[in-house]
Each structure stands twice: as structure tokens, then as C-alpha cells.
Design a protein around this motif. Structure first.
Motif, PDB file in Angstrom:
ATOM      1  N   THR A   1      -1.054  -2.245  -7.848  1.00 50.11           N
ATOM      2  CA  THR A   1      -1.519  -1.211  -8.783  1.00 50.11           C
ATOM      3  C   THR A   1      -2.005  -1.814 -10.097  1.00 50.11           C
ATOM      4  OG1 THR A   1       0.687  -0.794  -9.704  1.00 50.11           O
ATOM      5  CG2 THR A   1       0.008   0.551  -7.807  1.00 50.11           C
ATOM      6  N   ASP A   2      -1.659  -3.052 -10.365  1.00 51.01           N
ATOM      7  CA  ASP A   2      -2.113  -3.732 -11.580  1.00 51.01           C
ATOM      8  C   ASP A   2      -3.384  -4.548 -11.365  1.00 51.01           C
ATOM      9  OD1 ASP A   2      -0.122  -2.757 -13.217  1.00 51.01           O
ATOM     10  OD2 ASP A   2       1.223  -4.441 -12.837  1.00 51.01           O
ATOM     11  N   CYS A   3      -3.917  -4.556 -10.151  1.00 52.98           N
ATOM     12  CA  CYS A   3      -5.063  -5.412  -9.833  1.00 52.98           C
ATOM     13  C   CYS A   3      -6.363  -4.968 -10.487  1.00 52.98           C
ATOM     14  CB  CYS A   3      -5.278  -5.481  -8.326  1.00 52.98           C
ATOM     15  SG  CYS A   3      -4.050  -6.477  -7.500  1.00 52.98           S
ATOM     16  N   SER A   4      -6.575  -3.682 -10.555  1.00 52.83           N
ATOM     17  CA  SER A   4      -7.845  -3.206 -11.096  1.00 52.83           C
ATOM     18  C   SER A   4      -7.676  -1.788 -11.624  1.00 52.83           C
ATOM     19  CB  SER A   4      -8.927  -3.228 -10.024  1.00 52.83           C
ATOM     20  OG  SER A   4      -8.655  -2.234  -9.055  1.00 52.83           O
ATOM     21  N   PRO A   5      -8.604  -1.343 -12.450  1.00 50.73           N
ATOM     22  CA  PRO A   5      -8.526   0.039 -12.964  1.00 50.73           C
ATOM     23  C   PRO A   5      -8.515   1.080 -11.837  1.00 50.73           C
ATOM     24  CG  PRO A   5     -10.126  -1.222 -14.208  1.00 50.73           C
ATOM     25  CD  PRO A   5      -9.699  -2.081 -13.048  1.00 50.73           C
ATOM     26  N   GLU A   6      -9.219   0.802 -10.747  1.00 52.73           N
ATOM     27  CA  GLU A   6      -9.264   1.752  -9.640  1.00 52.73           C
ATOM     28  C   GLU A   6      -7.901   1.940  -8.979  1.00 52.73           C
ATOM     29  OE1 GLU A   6     -11.453  -1.038  -9.580  1.00 52.73           O
ATOM     30  OE2 GLU A   6     -12.950   0.117 -10.681  1.00 52.73           O
ATOM     31  N   THR A   7      -7.142   0.872  -8.890  1.00 55.10           N
ATOM     32  CA  THR A   7      -5.844   0.980  -8.214  1.00 55.10           C
ATOM     33  C   THR A   7      -4.754   1.522  -9.129  1.00 55.10           C
ATOM     34  OG1 THR A   7      -5.305  -1.327  -8.700  1.00 55.10           O
ATOM     35  CG2 THR A   7      -6.344  -0.853  -6.575  1.00 55.10           C
ATOM     36  N   ARG A   8      -4.941   1.481 -10.421  1.00 54.04           N
ATOM     37  CA  ARG A   8      -3.909   1.990 -11.350  1.00 54.04           C
ATOM     38  C   ARG A   8      -3.688   3.481 -11.189  1.00 54.04           C
ATOM     39  NH1 ARG A   8      -6.398  -1.567 -15.639  1.00 54.04           N
ATOM     40  NH2 ARG A   8      -5.334  -3.519 -15.258  1.00 54.04           N
ATOM     41  N   GLN A   9      -4.708   4.191 -10.748  1.00 50.54           N
ATOM     42  CA  GLN A   9      -4.564   5.636 -10.582  1.00 50.54           C
ATOM     43  C   GLN A   9      -3.521   5.989  -9.524  1.00 50.54           C
ATOM     44  OE1 GLN A   9      -8.163   7.431  -9.149  1.00 50.54           O
ATOM     45  NE2 GLN A   9      -8.509   5.811  -7.645  1.00 50.54           N
ATOM     46  N   TYR A  10      -3.233   5.044  -8.631  1.00 52.45           N
ATOM     47  CA  TYR A  10      -2.260   5.303  -7.584  1.00 52.45           C
ATOM     48  C   TYR A  10      -0.814   5.058  -8.025  1.00 52.45           C
ATOM     49  CZ  TYR A  10      -6.424   5.293  -4.706  1.00 52.45           C
ATOM     50  OH  TYR A  10      -7.653   5.564  -4.187  1.00 52.45           O
ATOM     51  N   ALA A  11      -0.615   4.434  -9.156  1.00 53.11           N
ATOM     52  CA  ALA A  11       0.740   4.096  -9.602  1.00 53.11           C
ATOM     53  C   ALA A  11       1.601   5.335  -9.786  1.00 53.11           C
ATOM     54  CB  ALA A  11       0.693   3.277 -10.885  1.00 53.11           C
ATOM     55  N   ASP A  12       1.072   6.372 -10.426  1.00 49.92           N
ATOM     56  CA  ASP A  12       1.857   7.598 -10.626  1.00 49.92           C
ATOM     57  C   ASP A  12       2.210   8.254  -9.296  1.00 49.92           C
ATOM     58  OD1 ASP A  12       1.928   7.382 -13.374  1.00 49.92           O
ATOM     59  OD2 ASP A  12       0.142   8.615 -13.667  1.00 49.92           O
TER      60      ASP A  12
END
Length: 96
Positions: A73-84
Motif C-alpha cells: 500500500t506504500d508503493c504508489s499513490p494508486e495503491t494507497r487508496q486500498y489501505a483504508d
């Protein structure tokens, strides 16, 4: 162990989290509790406890799933949306 008991006591639970992960939560809790007793023990007892922890960690099933997902989830801005979304899932969902 003789010179760095505090370091070993804090490092063993981290190793457990990184290597065992969600595969054996009881082992993670036991490791944290057992490692916390290391600094107040005699040198011989410190070695015995650390050896017992290392042996149990070696025998445990391993799963880096949770650690890997959090890192992804820290790899890119696109994957951060999945953290929540991931934070709301249960343990079995993470393992699946």
C-alpha cells in the motif's frame, strides 16, 4: 545476550512479526511476553529464553501476508487508496 539483552528482547518480537506474521498469532503474543522478561534475568536464563523463542519461531508456520500487504500500500499513490479498505478486513480476509 550478555551485553545486549535489551536489544535482543526488543528484536525477537520484531523478527516474529516479520517472519511468522499472521500464520501463528499465539506465537507472536508468546514471543512478546517471553522476550519482555529477558532483561531482568540472569545471563544463563536470558540465553535459555532466547533459545526457546528462536526454536519456537523456527518451528512455526510462516506468513508474511500482512506485512507484504501493508508494504504494497506504500508503493504508489494508486495503491494507497486500498489501505483504508484493508484495515477494515478481518484476519481470514487478509490470509485469503
Amino acid at each position: 545476550m550478555a551485553l545486549e539483552a535489551d536489544y535482543v528482547a526488543t528484536r525477537l518480537p520484531v523478527i516474529a512479526y516479520e517472519d511468522v506474521g499472521v500464520a501463528d498469532l499465539a506465537c507472536l503474543l508468546w514471543t512478546k511476553q517471553a522476550a519482555a522478561t529477558i532483561p531482568v534475568q540472569s545471563e544463563a536464563e536470558r540465553r535459555r529464553i532466547a533459545t526457546a523463542i528462536a526454536g519456537r519461531l523456527a518451528d512455526c508456520p510462516k506468513s508474511r501476508t500482512a506485512c507484504d500487504i501493508v508494504c504494497l500500500t506504500d508503493c504508489s499513490p494508486e495503491t494507497r487508496q486500498y489501505a483504508d479498505e484493508l484495515s477494515r478486513l478481518g484476519l481470514t480476509d487478509w490470509i485469503d
